[in-house]
Write a protein that holds these residues in place. Structure first.
Motif, PDB file in Angstrom:
ATOM      1  N   ASP A   1      20.833  14.558  21.075  1.00 45.61           N
ATOM      2  CA  ASP A   1      19.771  15.393  20.518  1.00 45.61           C
ATOM      3  C   ASP A   1      18.609  15.576  21.490  1.00 45.61           C
ATOM      4  N   PHE A   2      18.419  14.617  22.396  1.00 46.46           N
ATOM      5  CA  PHE A   2      17.355  14.733  23.401  1.00 46.46           C
ATOM      6  C   PHE A   2      17.890  15.247  24.730  1.00 46.46           C
ATOM      7  N   ASN A   3      19.113  15.784  24.692  1.00 51.24           N
ATOM      8  CA  ASN A   3      19.706  16.450  25.848  1.00 51.24           C
ATOM      9  C   ASN A   3      19.846  15.541  27.065  1.00 51.24           C
ATOM     10  N   VAL A   4      20.133  14.263  26.834  1.00 51.13           N
ATOM     11  CA  VAL A   4      20.454  13.362  27.939  1.00 51.13           C
ATOM     12  C   VAL A   4      21.910  13.636  28.306  1.00 51.13           C
ATOM     13  N   SER A   5      22.135  14.079  29.535  1.00 48.35           N
ATOM     14  CA  SER A   5      23.389  14.758  29.899  1.00 48.35           C
ATOM     15  C   SER A   5      24.423  13.819  30.522  1.00 48.35           C
ATOM     16  N   PHE A   6      24.801  12.763  29.809  1.00 48.52           N
ATOM     17  CA  PHE A   6      25.825  11.855  30.323  1.00 48.52           C
ATOM     18  C   PHE A   6      27.143  12.600  30.541  1.00 48.52           C
ATOM     19  N   ASP A   7      27.854  12.233  31.621  1.00 42.41           N
ATOM     20  CA  ASP A   7      29.230  12.686  31.778  1.00 42.41           C
ATOM     21  C   ASP A   7      30.145  11.894  30.859  1.00 42.41           C
ATOM     22  N   VAL A   8      29.778  10.651  30.617  1.00 40.58           N
ATOM     23  CA  VAL A   8      30.525   9.833  29.668  1.00 40.58           C
ATOM     24  C   VAL A   8      29.555   8.852  29.023  1.00 40.58           C
ATOM     25  N   TYR A   9      29.663   8.716  27.698  1.00 34.97           N
ATOM     26  CA  TYR A   9      28.931   7.680  26.974  1.00 34.97           C
ATOM     27  C   TYR A   9      29.979   6.856  26.239  1.00 34.97           C
ATOM     28  N   SER A  10      30.323   5.704  26.819  1.00 32.40           N
ATOM     29  CA  SER A  10      31.411   4.884  26.317  1.00 32.40           C
ATOM     30  C   SER A  10      30.865   3.685  25.547  1.00 32.40           C
ATOM     31  N   ARG A  11      31.661   2.615  25.458  1.00 30.88           N
ATOM     32  CA  ARG A  11      31.241   1.419  24.743  1.00 30.88           C
ATOM     33  C   ARG A  11      32.049   0.227  25.260  1.00 30.88           C
ATOM     34  N   THR A  12      31.432  -0.951  25.235  1.00 32.50           N
ATOM     35  CA  THR A  12      32.095  -2.124  25.805  1.00 32.50           C
ATOM     36  C   THR A  12      33.080  -2.780  24.852  1.00 32.50           C
ATOM     37  N   SER A  13      33.265  -2.214  23.663  1.00 38.09           N
ATOM     38  CA  SER A  13      34.313  -2.710  22.776  1.00 38.09           C
ATOM     39  C   SER A  13      35.604  -1.910  22.942  1.00 38.09           C
ATOM     40  N   SER A  14      35.649  -1.016  23.930  1.00 38.73           N
ATOM     41  CA  SER A  14      36.835  -0.188  24.126  1.00 38.73           C
ATOM     42  C   SER A  14      37.945  -0.985  24.801  1.00 38.73           C
ATOM     43  N   PRO A  15      39.203  -0.628  24.562  1.00 37.65           N
ATOM     44  CA  PRO A  15      40.320  -1.305  25.233  1.00 37.65           C
ATOM     45  C   PRO A  15      40.251  -1.206  26.751  1.00 37.65           C
ATOM     46  N   THR A  16      39.802  -0.060  27.266  1.00 39.72           N
ATOM     47  CA  THR A  16      39.690   0.096  28.718  1.00 39.72           C
ATOM     48  C   THR A  16      38.707  -0.910  29.290  1.00 39.72           C
ATOM     49  N   HIS A  17      37.597  -1.116  28.593  1.00 42.20           N
ATOM     50  CA  HIS A  17      36.613  -2.072  29.091  1.00 42.20           C
ATOM     51  C   HIS A  17      37.165  -3.492  29.080  1.00 42.20           C
ATOM     52  N   ALA A  18      37.868  -3.866  28.020  1.00 41.08           N
ATOM     53  CA  ALA A  18      38.460  -5.205  27.961  1.00 41.08           C
ATOM     54  C   ALA A  18      39.422  -5.407  29.129  1.00 41.08           C
ATOM     55  N   GLU A  19      40.196  -4.371  29.445  1.00 38.74           N
ATOM     56  CA  GLU A  19      41.155  -4.458  30.547  1.00 38.74           C
ATOM     57  C   GLU A  19      40.449  -4.592  31.895  1.00 38.74           C
ATOM     58  N   VAL A  20      39.457  -3.731  32.143  1.00 33.79           N
ATOM     59  CA  VAL A  20      38.782  -3.731  33.442  1.00 33.79           C
ATOM     60  C   VAL A  20      37.986  -5.021  33.656  1.00 33.79           C
ATOM     61  N   SER A  21      37.251  -5.462  32.653  1.00 36.71           N
ATOM     62  CA  SER A  21      36.448  -6.679  32.814  1.00 36.71           C
ATOM     63  C   SER A  21      37.340  -7.916  32.943  1.00 36.71           C
ATOM     64  N   SER A  22      38.465  -7.934  32.240  1.00 36.76           N
ATOM     65  CA  SER A  22      39.405  -9.056  32.370  1.00 36.76           C
ATOM     66  C   SER A  22      40.002  -9.089  33.772  1.00 36.76           C
ATOM     67  N   GLU A  23      40.370  -7.922  34.289  1.00 37.92           N
ATOM     68  CA  GLU A  23      40.909  -7.861  35.653  1.00 37.92           C
ATOM     69  C   GLU A  23      39.870  -8.302  36.674  1.00 37.92           C
ATOM     70  N   PHE A  24      38.628  -7.923  36.461  1.00 37.24           N
ATOM     71  CA  PHE A  24      37.534  -8.300  37.367  1.00 37.24           C
ATOM     72  C   PHE A  24      37.393  -9.824  37.384  1.00 37.24           C
ATOM     73  N   PHE A  25      37.337 -10.422  36.201  1.00 32.82           N
ATOM     74  CA  PHE A  25      37.212 -11.880  36.096  1.00 32.82           C
ATOM     75  C   PHE A  25      38.407 -12.571  36.742  1.00 32.82           C
ATOM     76  N   THR A  26      39.614 -12.089  36.446  1.00 36.64           N
ATOM     77  CA  THR A  26      40.827 -12.733  36.945  1.00 36.64           C
ATOM     78  C   THR A  26      40.874 -12.726  38.467  1.00 36.64           C
ATOM     79  N   LYS A  27      40.491 -11.608  39.087  1.00 34.90           N
ATOM     80  CA  LYS A  27      40.501 -11.536  40.553  1.00 34.90           C
ATOM     81  C   LYS A  27      39.555 -12.573  41.148  1.00 34.90           C
ATOM     82  N   LEU A  28      38.332 -12.653  40.614  1.00 31.45           N
ATOM     83  CA  LEU A  28      37.376 -13.628  41.141  1.00 31.45           C
ATOM     84  C   LEU A  28      37.849 -15.057  40.886  1.00 31.45           C
ATOM     85  N   ASN A  29      38.441 -15.282  39.727  1.00 32.39           N
ATOM     86  CA  ASN A  29      38.902 -16.623  39.388  1.00 32.39           C
ATOM     87  C   ASN A  29      40.074 -17.039  40.279  1.00 32.39           C
TER      88      ASN A  29
END
Length: 680
Positions: A88-116
């Motif tokens: 409504d305030f015309n903030v022009s995101f290309d994407v407005y996602s959420r951290t409860s999404s399956p993609t986020h769980a996958e990416v953050s888990s992969e990030f943690f696993t690589k460092l671990n």
């Protein structure tokens, strides 16, 4: 000339999905980010604007517990509300996602696993408070106790909100669990830690040496202070059942700490929206990464997240983190818990179609270098004096005079004299001047220059006076209006990053496409004979009564907060059950009510008590309109000895509840009951 990156990755801090967003959020983070992105797009740059809801963490589980719902229900509600407010305030995101999404769980888990797997974490067993009654470990925010600094008995395990002192749970005096109220005990628990101290030499080189001259002073200063004090390992996991599960066997009941998984949300959101090209914006050296945040997030985005990216090894690092300071409201700190805020969704309900007015005021008063203050009087003054009387006035005069004198067609540009040449010369300088300010994150100054361009137009019209000139020299009048319209045509693309709806209205009025940055500053944007659309006002004046309503709303909030913090009167001395049993409490219905003559406080009431009607004189006239009481059921003390009041025999007493401010409320049954029913 600075090197222009091949592409830009611009992020705005993930808002916490624990409540709606307010003007402080917009002013501090999302508006400057949107202005920057809109400018880059207008200048022909390749940019992705990334954001989403931060949906994990203890405050969300606490809210869910209080409301009797699941954490998922909490984040679903506020994700939608926040997303729609930004739209409504015309903030022009290309994407407005959420951290409860399956993609986020996958990416953050992969990030943690690589460092671990690469040994980038330290595993440690530490002691943490455990609630034996609830049978779970307690996050810091689930523990309250007495602050050792100020004595506040409801300080949290991470911070005292009364004195602002940062705490650890073990520092609290008489700690207790928010889950059960029981006193927690310390138990061993295993967690993974990011060893920030091992990255101190690199951080000194990268920040203290590398960004001393290009990061904002407040950002650089806070980072240097943290590094100079010495960094320590920081846990990246915690014992909780809401969040991304730790992807390690034997780590059941543990999730990734929200500060670890939330910034990875920028990456996962980009991958979710652009699965084929996301790596270009996060792993290619030709990309420029810019984080827009508030000052409370500086350490996370300038020290912790860069260390995570450095440890991972495949991602680019932020080029800049232009954090703003805080915006206060009417001289007081914005507080969501105290409802001391102007909520974006409520603003648009009260000011429909005026998103740009708030965007303007928040940018003009942005807390770029220090905390700043939003007041409704300043909001009104900036709208009336700058948007209406300066910007809107110039555009309207140029368009209206063209319709009046030349049937709405752009007149011929005749011979230019000094004042015309000077106006065009100044016009040509504005795009580069405004663009440079935006590229250096000086949005407040950039907006001021847009208004200065409108002032140039007003000054030009005032000095040339085409409304008088038309009487003697139509050709010269045409030249003056041509010059004025060229200035107006440049205003549209220059205004668009700041006030997109108003810029589009202006372009429509001029019957032009909105244009891009390269189209601004020209003296030939409008050709002679071009037909304008009907002139329309870009902005409307805001009257005193409108802002007084908003101020009163805040005053009511302040009063409610004061009442909520007023101590409840202590209990009176005990009485026996026999004493209580002597009181005859009945339900009755008020059948008549009128003021007692020559008094301010007294009402004469007739109450039907089932067995009879009685007259009761009550001192409630300052709290109730007599007519509104008729038909209301009330509680009456029936066997109070009657007495004469102002010549009227009063036969009982109404029972009332009194607030801390002295206001009264009727004591009523929860549903209609028969008159004369006893109160047990």
């Amino acid at each position: 000339m600075p090197v222009i990156p091949e592409r830009y990755t611009v992020t705005a801090a993930l808002p916490y999905a624990n409540g709606p967003v307010h003007i402080g959020h917009l002013a501090g983070v999302y508006l400057p980010a949107d202005i920057y992105v809109r400018y880059l797009r207008s200048a022909g740059r390749d940019v992705k604007f990334i954001c989403g809801s931060d949906e994990h963490g203890v405050p969300i589980t606490i809210r869910a517990q209080k409301e009797g719902v699941t954490p998922q229900q909490v984040v679903d509600k506020y994700h939608a509300l926040i997303r729609d407010s930004f739209k409504d305030f015309n903030v022009s995101f290309d994407v407005y996602s959420r951290t409860s999404s399956p993609t986020h769980a996958e990416v953050s888990s992969e990030f943690f696993t690589k460092l671990n797997n690469e040994g980038k974490f330290i595993e440690q067993t530490t002691q943490q408070y455990f609630d034996e009654k609830a049978q779970q470990f307690l996050a810091d925010r689930y523990i309250v106790g007495t602050c050792p600094n100020c004595g506040n008995e409801n300080a949290y395990g991470d911070q005292c909100e009364r004195c602002g002192t940062s705490l650890s749970p073990t520092e609290l005096i008489n700690p207790r669990s928010m889950l059960s109220g029981a006193q927690p005990v310390l138990r061993d628990t295993r967690h993974w830690f990011l060893p920030l101290d091992q990255y101190e030499p690199w951080l000194r080189e990268w920040i203290i040496e590398g960004h001393k001259n290009d990061w904002k002073t407040n950002v650089y200063g806070q980072c240097k202070s943290w590094i100079d004090q010495g960094l320590h390992p920081r846990a990246v996991t915690r014992d909780l059942d809401w969040g991304v599960p730790v992807p390690v066997p034997g780590a059941e009941g543990k999730v990734l700490y929200v500060w670890f998984d939330a910034p990875i949300g920028y990456i996962s959101a980009t991958k979710e929206a652009f699965p084929e090209e996301w790596e270009l914006y996060w792993k290619d050296a030709g990309s420029k990464l810019v984080h827009f945040i508030g000052k409370d997030n500086i350490v996370f985005h300038c020290i912790i997240f860069p260390v995570m990216l450095k440890a991972h090894g495949e991602f680019i690092l932020p080029d800049n983190v232009p954090a703003n300071e805080f915006l206060n409201l009417e001289g007081d700190k914005i507080s969501t818990s105290r409802n001391w805020a102007v909520w974006l969704h409520e603003y648009l309900a009260d000011f429909p179609g005026q998103a740009d007015v708030l965007r303007y005021v928040l940018c003009a008063n942005a807390p770029e270098t220090k905390d700043n203050d939003f007041t409704w009087k300043d909001f009104q003054a900036r709208n009336n004096n700058e948007l209406v009387a300066t910007l809107g006035n110039f555009v309207n005069r140029a368009a209206v005079l063209t319709h009046k004198f030349f049937e709405g067609r752009v007149p011929e540009l005749g011979e230019l004299v000094g004042i015309d040449q000077d106006a065009f010369a100044q016009l040509a300088d504005f795009p580069a001047k405004i663009g440079a300010l935006i590229e250096n994150y000086r949005f407040r100054d950039a907006l001021a220059e847009v208004i200065n361009l409108a002032r140039l137009g007003n000054k030009y019209l005032a000095e040339t006076q085409p409304w008088h000139l038309i009487k003697t020299d139509a050709a010269r009048t045409g030249t003056v209006l041509n010059v004025s319209l060229q200035i107006a045509a440049s205003l549209a693309p220059l205004l668009e990053p700041f006030l997109p709806e108003s810029a589009q209205k202006l372009a429509t009025m001029l019957n032009l496409p909105l244009g891009n940055w390269a189209s601004a500053g020209r003296s030939d944007a409008l050709v002679a004979g071009h037909q304008l659309q009907e002139a329309a006002l870009l902005f409307g004046k805001i009257e005193d009564a409108v802002v007084e309503t908003q101020v009163q709303k805040l005053l009511d909030t302040k009063k409610e907060n004061q009442l909520a913090n007023t101590p409840v009167a202590p209990a009176k001395a005990d009485i026996s059950f026999d004493d209580f049993g002597q009181m005859d409490l009945r339900i009755g219905t008020i059948t008549a009510a009128e003021k007692v003559a020559k008094t301010k406080k007294l009402l004469k009431l007739t109450v039907d008590l089932g067995l009879e009607e009685r007259t009761i004189v009550s001192g409630i006239a300052e709290h109730f309109v007599p007519e509104a009481l008729i038909g209301q059921q009330v509680q009456v003390l029936l066997n109070l000895a009657s007495r004469e009041i102002k010549g009227i025999q009063s036969q009982g007493m109404l029972l009332m509840a009194e607030n801390a401010d002295g206001s009264l409320a009727l004591m009523q049954p929860g549903k209609p009951v028969r008159n004369g029913s006893g109160v047990a």
